[in-house]
Design a protein around this motif. Structure first.
Motif, PDB file in Angstrom:
ATOM      1  N   ASN A 111     -63.760 -82.874 -26.903  1.00  0.00           N
ATOM      2  CA  ASN A 111     -63.343 -84.211 -26.532  1.00  0.00           C
ATOM      3  C   ASN A 111     -63.457 -85.145 -27.736  1.00  0.00           C
ATOM      4  N   LEU A 112     -62.321 -85.476 -28.330  1.00  0.00           N
ATOM      5  CA  LEU A 112     -62.338 -86.313 -29.527  1.00  0.00           C
ATOM      6  C   LEU A 112     -62.784 -87.734 -29.225  1.00  0.00           C
ATOM      7  N   ASN A 113     -62.600 -88.191 -28.014  1.00  0.00           N
ATOM      8  CA  ASN A 113     -63.008 -89.557 -27.675  1.00  0.00           C
ATOM      9  C   ASN A 113     -64.497 -89.756 -27.900  1.00  0.00           C
ATOM     10  N   ARG A 114     -65.291 -88.737 -27.556  1.00  0.00           N
ATOM     11  CA  ARG A 114     -66.743 -88.878 -27.745  1.00  0.00           C
ATOM     12  C   ARG A 114     -67.113 -88.912 -29.223  1.00  0.00           C
ATOM     13  N   LEU A 115     -66.342 -88.220 -30.053  1.00  0.00           N
ATOM     14  CA  LEU A 115     -66.591 -88.287 -31.488  1.00  0.00           C
ATOM     15  C   LEU A 115     -66.300 -89.692 -32.007  1.00  0.00           C
ATOM     16  N   ILE A 116     -65.280 -90.329 -31.450  1.00  0.00           N
ATOM     17  CA  ILE A 116     -64.938 -91.692 -31.859  1.00  0.00           C
ATOM     18  C   ILE A 116     -66.049 -92.659 -31.471  1.00  0.00           C
ATOM     19  N   PHE A 117     -66.587 -92.501 -30.256  1.00  0.00           N
ATOM     20  CA  PHE A 117     -67.700 -93.357 -29.830  1.00  0.00           C
ATOM     21  C   PHE A 117     -68.910 -93.151 -30.733  1.00  0.00           C
ATOM     22  N   PHE A 118     -69.220 -91.901 -31.055  1.00  0.00           N
ATOM     23  CA  PHE A 118     -70.395 -91.596 -31.864  1.00  0.00           C
ATOM     24  C   PHE A 118     -70.279 -92.203 -33.270  1.00  0.00           C
ATOM     25  N   PHE A 150     -75.382 -99.910 -30.140  1.00  0.00           N
ATOM     26  CA  PHE A 150     -74.450 -99.701 -29.039  1.00  0.00           C
ATOM     27  C   PHE A 150     -73.648-100.975 -28.761  1.00  0.00           C
ATOM     28  N   THR A 151     -74.347-102.105 -28.864  1.00  0.00           N
ATOM     29  CA  THR A 151     -73.686-103.372 -28.564  1.00  0.00           C
ATOM     30  C   THR A 151     -72.565-103.661 -29.552  1.00  0.00           C
ATOM     31  N   GLY A 168     -64.002-102.714 -27.807  1.00  0.00           N
ATOM     32  CA  GLY A 168     -63.500-103.467 -26.668  1.00  0.00           C
ATOM     33  C   GLY A 168     -63.850-102.867 -25.326  1.00  0.00           C
ATOM     34  N   VAL A 169     -65.029-102.247 -25.219  1.00  0.00           N
ATOM     35  CA  VAL A 169     -65.483-101.651 -23.960  1.00  0.00           C
ATOM     36  C   VAL A 169     -66.894-102.147 -23.663  1.00  0.00           C
ATOM     37  N   ALA A 170     -67.360-101.812 -22.471  1.00  0.00           N
ATOM     38  CA  ALA A 170     -68.712-102.220 -22.096  1.00  0.00           C
ATOM     39  C   ALA A 170     -69.751-101.355 -22.822  1.00  0.00           C
ATOM     40  N   LYS A 171     -70.922-101.929 -23.063  1.00  0.00           N
ATOM     41  CA  LYS A 171     -72.002-101.203 -23.724  1.00  0.00           C
ATOM     42  C   LYS A 171     -72.375 -99.957 -22.930  1.00  0.00           C
ATOM     43  N   ALA A 172     -72.318-100.037 -21.598  1.00  0.00           N
ATOM     44  CA  ALA A 172     -72.690 -98.900 -20.756  1.00  0.00           C
ATOM     45  C   ALA A 172     -71.759 -97.713 -20.987  1.00  0.00           C
ATOM     46  N   VAL A 173     -70.491 -97.983 -21.268  1.00  0.00           N
ATOM     47  CA  VAL A 173     -69.527 -96.903 -21.530  1.00  0.00           C
ATOM     48  C   VAL A 173     -69.906 -96.159 -22.799  1.00  0.00           C
ATOM     49  N   VAL A 174     -70.262 -96.902 -23.848  1.00  0.00           N
ATOM     50  CA  VAL A 174     -70.659 -96.285 -25.117  1.00  0.00           C
ATOM     51  C   VAL A 174     -71.914 -95.451 -24.920  1.00  0.00           C
ATOM     52  N   SER A 175     -72.889 -96.007 -24.244  1.00  0.00           N
ATOM     53  CA  SER A 175     -74.150 -95.298 -24.012  1.00  0.00           C
ATOM     54  C   SER A 175     -73.931 -94.010 -23.225  1.00  0.00           C
ATOM     55  N   HIS A 176     -73.041 -94.081 -22.226  1.00  0.00           N
ATOM     56  CA  HIS A 176     -72.753 -92.900 -21.397  1.00  0.00           C
ATOM     57  C   HIS A 176     -72.074 -91.808 -22.228  1.00  0.00           C
ATOM     58  N   GLN A 177     -71.135 -92.182 -23.071  1.00  0.00           N
ATOM     59  CA  GLN A 177     -70.415 -91.200 -23.878  1.00  0.00           C
ATOM     60  C   GLN A 177     -71.350 -90.508 -24.879  1.00  0.00           C
ATOM     61  N   ILE A 178     -72.266 -91.255 -25.476  1.00  0.00           N
ATOM     62  CA  ILE A 178     -73.206 -90.656 -26.431  1.00  0.00           C
ATOM     63  C   ILE A 178     -74.163 -89.714 -25.707  1.00  0.00           C
ATOM     64  N   ALA A 179     -74.602 -90.120 -24.529  1.00  0.00           N
ATOM     65  CA  ALA A 179     -75.503 -89.273 -23.753  1.00  0.00           C
ATOM     66  C   ALA A 179     -74.815 -87.961 -23.381  1.00  0.00           C
ATOM     67  N   ARG A 180     -73.564 -88.017 -22.968  1.00  0.00           N
ATOM     68  CA  ARG A 180     -72.825 -86.803 -22.624  1.00  0.00           C
ATOM     69  C   ARG A 180     -72.644 -85.914 -23.855  1.00  0.00           C
ATOM     70  N   LEU A 181     -72.364 -86.525 -24.993  1.00  0.00           N
ATOM     71  CA  LEU A 181     -72.177 -85.761 -26.226  1.00  0.00           C
ATOM     72  C   LEU A 181     -73.456 -85.019 -26.612  1.00  0.00           C
ATOM     73  N   GLU A 182     -74.593 -85.714 -26.549  1.00  0.00           N
ATOM     74  CA  GLU A 182     -75.868 -85.062 -26.877  1.00  0.00           C
ATOM     75  C   GLU A 182     -76.189 -83.952 -25.885  1.00  0.00           C
ATOM     76  N   GLU A 183     -75.848 -84.176 -24.627  1.00  0.00           N
ATOM     77  CA  GLU A 183     -76.086 -83.156 -23.596  1.00  0.00           C
ATOM     78  C   GLU A 183     -75.244 -81.909 -23.856  1.00  0.00           C
ATOM     79  N   GLU A 184     -73.997 -82.098 -24.225  1.00  0.00           N
ATOM     80  CA  GLU A 184     -73.113 -80.964 -24.478  1.00  0.00           C
ATOM     81  C   GLU A 184     -73.537 -80.187 -25.722  1.00  0.00           C
ATOM     82  N   LEU A 185     -73.967 -80.912 -26.766  1.00  0.00           N
ATOM     83  CA  LEU A 185     -74.366 -80.250 -28.012  1.00  0.00           C
ATOM     84  C   LEU A 185     -75.780 -79.684 -27.945  1.00  0.00           C
TER      85      LEU A 185
END
Length: 284
Positions: A6-13, A22-23, A30-47
């Motif tokens: 998922n390249l989107n998560r690489l962009i967030f990271f 995160f802020t 242009g997204v909410a802080k919670a969206v960024v935090s969620h994407q990073i958490a998923r990325l760390e979980e997958e890796l």
């Protein structure tokens, strides 16, 4: 596997690493802080590794995070280059366009169009096949087929490009020997040049008013297999023939050919109007 790519998560990271929080990353994207935090958490979980160390005062990348960030930058740079390359290719077409068209229509209409197409698309190569036979688009790897006549049943997509008229012409010498007013039956005795490329090229229908019609079968003086051959015979003074307007208009205007109009005085009751059966207009 699709989640791992998922390249989107690489962009967030990379945004978080470069922005330092995160802020700030959320504001940049242009997204909410919670969206960024969620994407990073998923990325760390997958890796299965920790990429960022978070404290109350600051955020920084771990050693694994630094190595991963360097690879992410390269991946995203290549992805951006790939998108840019494809956009450039779409903006300026390149490659080979293979097309086929009938001999007469190809020479008169398609060839000048190819010249304009090449001016607009200089990176394109055009492979042209002018032939009256119907080509197999799949077997012969043809991109575009321009056909003149009646559309046959086919699974191919087709679009009507336009129409044209079929007109009766002869040389001035031949036309001078034809009476100005003819009865429908007299048409059969004209020196016809038959063209097998046409459907029912020698069957003529005459109409008077809305109800009365007469069909005449003419007899050929000469029979040809292709339109250019029929045209050569007509121009040599062999007889009369019917051709599409785009082939003869210039010669008619120049006086080299005579266009016999389709009004024939058949009787005292009025005029008969002559037309080709199924061939007065053909799709191009």
């Amino acid at each position: 596997m699709s989640d791992l790519l998922n390249l989107n998560r690489l962009i967030f990271f990379t945004a978080v690493v470069e922005a330092g929080s995160f802020t700030a990353a959320a504001d940049r994207m242009g997204v909410a802080k919670a969206v960024v935090s969620h994407q990073i958490a998923r990325l760390e979980e997958e890796l299965g590794v920790t990429l960022l160390m978070r404290t109350t005062r600051r955020l920084h990348a771990t050693e694994d995070g630094k190595l991963f960030y360097q690879r992410c930058v390269l991946i995203l740079r290549e992805a951006e280059a790939a998108y840019g390359e494809m956009s450039l290719r779409n903006a300026e077409p390149s490659g080979t366009l293979t097309l086929t068209a009938p001999l007469d229509y190809g020479a008169a209409v398609v060839a000048p169009t190819i010249a304009e197409y090449r001016k607009a698309n200089p990176q394109m190569h055009v492979d042209v096949i002018f032939d009256d036979s119907v080509s197999d688009l799949i077997a012969e790897k043809i991109d575009l087929s321009i056909r003149v006549g009646w559309l046959s049943d086919s699974s191919h997509q087709a679009r009507r490009l336009g129409t044209f008229e079929q007109i009766l012409v002869a040389t001035p010498a031949v036309a001078s020997g034809i009476a100005a007013n003819l009865a429908p039956a007299d048409v059969a005795h004209l020196p016809w040049i038959a063209n097998r490329a046409l459907r029912n090229a020698l069957r003529w229908t005459f109409s008077r008013g809305k109800e009365e019609t007469v069909t005449v079968e003419a007899q050929p003086t000469v029979t040809t297999d292709k339109t250019p051959t029929a045209y050569a015979c007509m121009a040599a003074g062999v007889g009369v023939a019917v051709f599409p307007d785009y082939m003869v208009e210039a010669d008619v205007r120049a006086g080299k050919l005579v266009h016999r109009h389709c009004k024939l005085n058949a009787s005292k009751a009025g005029f008969w109007i002559m037309s080709l059966v199924q061939a007065t207009r053909r799709r191009a």
